[in-house]
Design a protein around this motif. Structure first.
Motif, PDB file in Angstrom:
ATOM      1  N   GLY A   1      33.026  36.234   3.199  1.00 15.63           N
ATOM      2  CA  GLY A   1      33.650  36.743   4.410  1.00 15.63           C
ATOM      3  C   GLY A   1      33.637  38.248   4.571  1.00 15.63           C
ATOM      4  N   VAL A   2      32.983  38.973   3.657  1.00  7.51           N
ATOM      5  CA  VAL A   2      32.896  40.434   3.779  1.00  7.51           C
ATOM      6  C   VAL A   2      31.531  40.789   4.377  1.00  7.51           C
ATOM      7  CG1 VAL A   2      32.984  42.664   2.596  1.00  7.51           C
ATOM      8  CG2 VAL A   2      34.407  40.754   1.794  1.00  7.51           C
ATOM      9  N   VAL A   3      31.550  41.373   5.555  1.00  9.32           N
ATOM     10  CA  VAL A   3      30.315  41.787   6.220  1.00  9.32           C
ATOM     11  C   VAL A   3      30.119  43.283   5.970  1.00  9.32           C
ATOM     12  CG1 VAL A   3      29.093  41.972   8.415  1.00  9.32           C
ATOM     13  CG2 VAL A   3      30.610  40.019   7.988  1.00  9.32           C
ATOM     14  N   GLN A   4      29.021  43.628   5.312  1.00  5.64           N
ATOM     15  CA  GLN A   4      28.772  45.028   4.958  1.00  5.64           C
ATOM     16  C   GLN A   4      27.614  45.619   5.754  1.00  5.64           C
ATOM     17  OE1 GLN A   4      28.288  44.520   0.632  1.00  5.64           O
ATOM     18  NE2 GLN A   4      30.224  45.589   0.331  1.00  5.64           N
ATOM     19  N   GLU A   5      27.750  46.892   6.062  1.00  7.87           N
ATOM     20  CA  GLU A   5      26.689  47.663   6.699  1.00  7.87           C
ATOM     21  C   GLU A   5      26.274  48.768   5.738  1.00  7.87           C
ATOM     22  OE1 GLU A   5      27.995  49.159  10.444  1.00  7.87           O
ATOM     23  OE2 GLU A   5      28.713  47.188  11.152  1.00  7.87           O
ATOM     24  N   ARG A   6      24.986  48.877   5.476  1.00  7.95           N
ATOM     25  CA  ARG A   6      24.501  49.856   4.482  1.00  7.95           C
ATOM     26  C   ARG A   6      24.130  51.173   5.135  1.00  7.95           C
ATOM     27  NH1 ARG A   6      21.182  48.259  -0.749  1.00  7.95           N
ATOM     28  NH2 ARG A   6      23.348  47.695  -1.209  1.00  7.95           N
ATOM     29  N   GLU A   7      24.593  52.239   4.508  1.00 11.15           N
ATOM     30  CA  GLU A   7      24.222  53.601   4.908  1.00 11.15           C
ATOM     31  C   GLU A   7      23.550  54.280   3.724  1.00 11.15           C
ATOM     32  OE1 GLU A   7      26.259  57.932   6.038  1.00 11.15           O
ATOM     33  OE2 GLU A   7      27.518  56.240   5.426  1.00 11.15           O
TER      34      GLU A   7
ATOM     35  N   GLY B   1      27.567  47.401  -5.287  1.00 16.29           N
ATOM     36  CA  GLY B   1      28.528  47.222  -4.206  1.00 16.29           C
ATOM     37  C   GLY B   1      28.742  45.794  -3.769  1.00 16.29           C
ATOM     38  N   HIS B   2      27.991  44.850  -4.352  1.00 21.48           N
ATOM     39  CA  HIS B   2      28.122  43.442  -3.978  1.00 21.48           C
ATOM     40  C   HIS B   2      28.816  42.616  -5.054  1.00 21.48           C
ATOM     41  CE1 HIS B   2      24.363  44.030  -1.206  1.00 21.48           C
ATOM     42  NE2 HIS B   2      25.464  44.536  -0.690  1.00 21.48           N
ATOM     43  N   ARG B   3      29.261  43.246  -6.112  1.00 22.45           N
ATOM     44  CA  ARG B   3      29.937  42.489  -7.162  1.00 22.45           C
ATOM     45  C   ARG B   3      31.260  41.916  -6.638  1.00 22.45           C
ATOM     46  NH1 ARG B   3      27.575  43.169 -12.354  1.00 22.45           N
ATOM     47  NH2 ARG B   3      25.366  43.384 -11.826  1.00 22.45           N
ATOM     48  N   PRO B   4      31.685  40.761  -7.156  1.00 23.23           N
ATOM     49  CA  PRO B   4      32.925  40.151  -6.661  1.00 23.23           C
ATOM     50  C   PRO B   4      34.140  41.074  -6.746  1.00 23.23           C
ATOM     51  CG  PRO B   4      31.697  38.588  -7.987  1.00 23.23           C
ATOM     52  CD  PRO B   4      30.986  39.901  -8.120  1.00 23.23           C
ATOM     53  N   TYR B   5      34.227  41.890  -7.793  1.00 21.45           N
ATOM     54  CA  TYR B   5      35.385  42.784  -7.888  1.00 21.45           C
ATOM     55  C   TYR B   5      35.355  43.880  -6.828  1.00 21.45           C
ATOM     56  CZ  TYR B   5      32.245  45.691 -10.844  1.00 21.45           C
ATOM     57  OH  TYR B   5      31.196  46.444 -11.336  1.00 21.45           O
ATOM     58  N   MET B   6      34.182  44.190  -6.306  1.00 18.89           N
ATOM     59  CA  MET B   6      34.071  45.142  -5.204  1.00 18.89           C
ATOM     60  C   MET B   6      34.373  44.449  -3.877  1.00 18.89           C
ATOM     61  SD  MET B   6      33.014  48.157  -6.497  1.00 18.89           S
ATOM     62  CE  MET B   6      31.817  49.092  -5.515  1.00 18.89           C
ATOM     63  N   LEU B   7      33.756  43.297  -3.663  1.00 20.95           N
ATOM     64  CA  LEU B   7      33.969  42.556  -2.423  1.00 20.95           C
ATOM     65  C   LEU B   7      35.412  42.072  -2.299  1.00 20.95           C
ATOM     66  CD1 LEU B   7      30.701  40.399  -2.328  1.00 20.95           C
ATOM     67  CD2 LEU B   7      31.198  42.474  -1.021  1.00 20.95           C
TER      68      LEU B   7
ATOM     69  N   VAL C   1      42.561  48.438   6.593  1.00 23.55           N
ATOM     70  CA  VAL C   1      41.934  49.579   5.921  1.00 23.55           C
ATOM     71  C   VAL C   1      40.423  49.334   5.830  1.00 23.55           C
ATOM     72  CG1 VAL C   1      41.883  51.014   3.831  1.00 23.55           C
ATOM     73  CG2 VAL C   1      44.031  49.919   4.542  1.00 23.55           C
ATOM     74  N   ASP C   2      39.620  50.285   6.269  1.00 27.73           N
ATOM     75  CA  ASP C   2      38.172  50.197   6.086  1.00 27.73           C
ATOM     76  C   ASP C   2      37.845  50.379   4.603  1.00 27.73           C
ATOM     77  OD1 ASP C   2      37.901  49.912   8.820  1.00 27.73           O
ATOM     78  OD2 ASP C   2      37.177  51.955   9.175  1.00 27.73           O
ATOM     79  N   ALA C   3      36.655  49.931   4.206  1.00 25.23           N
ATOM     80  CA  ALA C   3      36.245  50.047   2.804  1.00 25.23           C
ATOM     81  C   ALA C   3      34.795  50.478   2.719  1.00 25.23           C
ATOM     82  CB  ALA C   3      36.430  48.713   2.077  1.00 25.23           C
ATOM     83  N   VAL C   4      34.493  51.280   1.704  1.00 27.79           N
ATOM     84  CA  VAL C   4      33.097  51.615   1.418  1.00 27.79           C
ATOM     85  C   VAL C   4      32.859  51.412  -0.073  1.00 27.79           C
ATOM     86  CG1 VAL C   4      33.603  54.108   1.162  1.00 27.79           C
ATOM     87  CG2 VAL C   4      31.253  53.336   1.594  1.00 27.79           C
ATOM     88  N   CYS C   5      31.888  50.546  -0.386  1.00 27.10           N
ATOM     89  CA  CYS C   5      31.495  50.291  -1.769  1.00 27.10           C
ATOM     90  C   CYS C   5      30.338  51.228  -2.105  1.00 27.10           C
ATOM     91  CB  CYS C   5      31.061  48.840  -1.941  1.00 27.10           C
ATOM     92  SG  CYS C   5      32.376  47.626  -1.662  1.00 27.10           S
ATOM     93  N   VAL C   6      30.549  52.109  -3.050  1.00 29.85           N
ATOM     94  CA  VAL C   6      29.540  53.089  -3.442  1.00 29.85           C
ATOM     95  C   VAL C   6      28.631  52.482  -4.504  1.00 29.85           C
ATOM     96  CG1 VAL C   6      29.132  55.384  -4.411  1.00 29.85           C
ATOM     97  CG2 VAL C   6      31.153  54.981  -2.957  1.00 29.85           C
ATOM     98  N   ASN C   7      27.341  52.444  -4.230  1.00 33.65           N
ATOM     99  CA  ASN C   7      26.359  52.060  -5.242  1.00 33.65           C
ATOM    100  C   ASN C   7      25.893  53.329  -5.945  1.00 33.65           C
ATOM    101  OD1 ASN C   7      25.567  49.028  -4.544  1.00 33.65           O
ATOM    102  ND2 ASN C   7      25.727  50.116  -2.597  1.00 33.65           N
ATOM    103  N   PHE C   8      26.114  53.419  -7.235  1.00 32.54           N
ATOM    104  CA  PHE C   8      25.661  54.602  -7.964  1.00 32.54           C
ATOM    105  C   PHE C   8      24.137  54.681  -7.963  1.00 32.54           C
ATOM    106  CE2 PHE C   8      29.718  53.822 -10.580  1.00 32.54           C
ATOM    107  CZ  PHE C   8      30.485  54.541  -9.684  1.00 32.54           C
TER     108      PHE C   8
END
Length: 319
Positions: A32-38, A73-79, A90-97
């Motif tokens: 259920g988490v829809v992500q947009e990549r920047e 950024g797609h790991r379950p603990y991030m999502l 609250v918006d969220a941004v998952c940072v991929n190192f």
């Protein structure tokens, strides 16, 4: 602050730290988490990929999420964290190192436990759009150590940064390294090393002069990897120097941002030094929780919302 009394009630099947850790890493699913990549260009010409997800309602609040060793950024603990915050305005941004988003980064250097220069650029990049007046940091494991170092190594942080949460944080890197090399953690160490060496192989193909085959063949343990690659490429004398300079523990006394640390007492990755009781008691901005259970990022709770995710939301809501 005094050490907080945790309210975590572990489900019976997950009292064992190994079971909780493995289940959370391999079997948990978050939908259920829809992500947009920047794609963000860094000052040295390299890039980071940022995975954004948004609250249904307009908001000026943002949680910045940082993953652990060989995560993304797609790991379950991030999502899981993104979903909890998104559903609470609250918006969220998952940072991929660097190199963790499915595409190798451009430079010889990569990410590591103390690479706060990249985190600082991410925060400045987000600041520049002017959308968020309240920002929060939440990190897992390696990402959690990054947060402690980032907050404590500077005299001030952006005024928009209101609070932070560090979960399962190996804030004494040398101690944690020693734990990871023990028999009890052999399955994890083998898995981590396999991924890291595979990533290094790719680097060697792109930068053949940087790491010799002879040096690569000497890598038998995670510490060897830090000795051959992490320390040398990122400006440290050796693995021990890297651990000493980047351990978040030493930066806790200078942290001015309210910060919640959640480390389970049965986390097999953490040495005794990774439970900063003395530092928390001496520091008004540090809130330390040490649940008896939870393993390493395995705080399994009701309705697929983990205890650390619920506590992070509760904590951020105060600031």
């Amino acid at each position: 602050m005094p050490v907080l009394e945790p309210s975590y009630k572990v489900p019976f099947l997950f009292k064992n730290g190994f079971v909780a850790t493995v289940y959370s890493g391999l079997f948990r699913r978050v939908k259920g988490v829809v992500q947009e990549r920047e794609r963000m260009t860094l000052s040295d010409g390299d890039f980071l990929d940022l995975d954004w997800s948004f609250s249904k309602e307009k908001t000026n609040k943002l949680i910045i999420l940082l993953h652990g060793l060989e995560g993304d950024g797609h790991r379950p603990y991030m999502l899981g964290a993104a979903k909890v915050f998104n559903t609470n305005g609250v918006d969220a941004v998952c940072v991929n190192f660097r190199g963790c988003s499915g595409e190798d980064n451009l430079k010889l250097r990569s990410y590591h436990s103390g690479a706060t220069d990249d985190l600082n650029e991410v925060i400045q990049h987000i600041q520049a759009n002017g959308k968020y007046s309240s920002m929060y940091l939440k990190g897992i494991s390696l990402g959690a150590n990054l947060i402690l170092k980032y907050l404590g190594e500077r005299d001030s942080v952006p005024k928009e940064l209101k609070a932070a949460i560090s979960v399962s944080v190996p804030c004494d890197l040398n101690g944690s390294s020693k734990e990871l090399h023990k028999i009890k953690n052999l399955p994890y160490a083998i898995r981590f090393l396999k991924h890291l060496k595979g990533r290094l192989k790719t680097k060697m193909e792109k930068f053949p002069q940087a790491i010799t085959a002879e040096a690569y063949n000497k890598i038998k343990t995670l510490k060897d990897f830090d000795e051959v690659y992490t320390s040398k490429v990122h400006g440290f004398k050796d693995a021990l120097d890297y651990y000493q300079q980047c351990s978040g523990l030493q930066f806790i006394p200078n942290i001015k941002t309210p910060t919640l640390i959640i480390n389970a007492l049965n986390d097999s990755f953490l040495s005794p030094e990774c439970f900063p009781v003395k530092e928390a008691k001496a520091q008004d901005n540090i809130y330390l929780e040490m649940p008896n259970h939870g393993g390493h990022v395995g705080f399994i709770d009701k309705k697929n919302i983990y205890y650390n995710e619920r506590r992070a939301l509760e904590f951020c809501s105060k600031f």
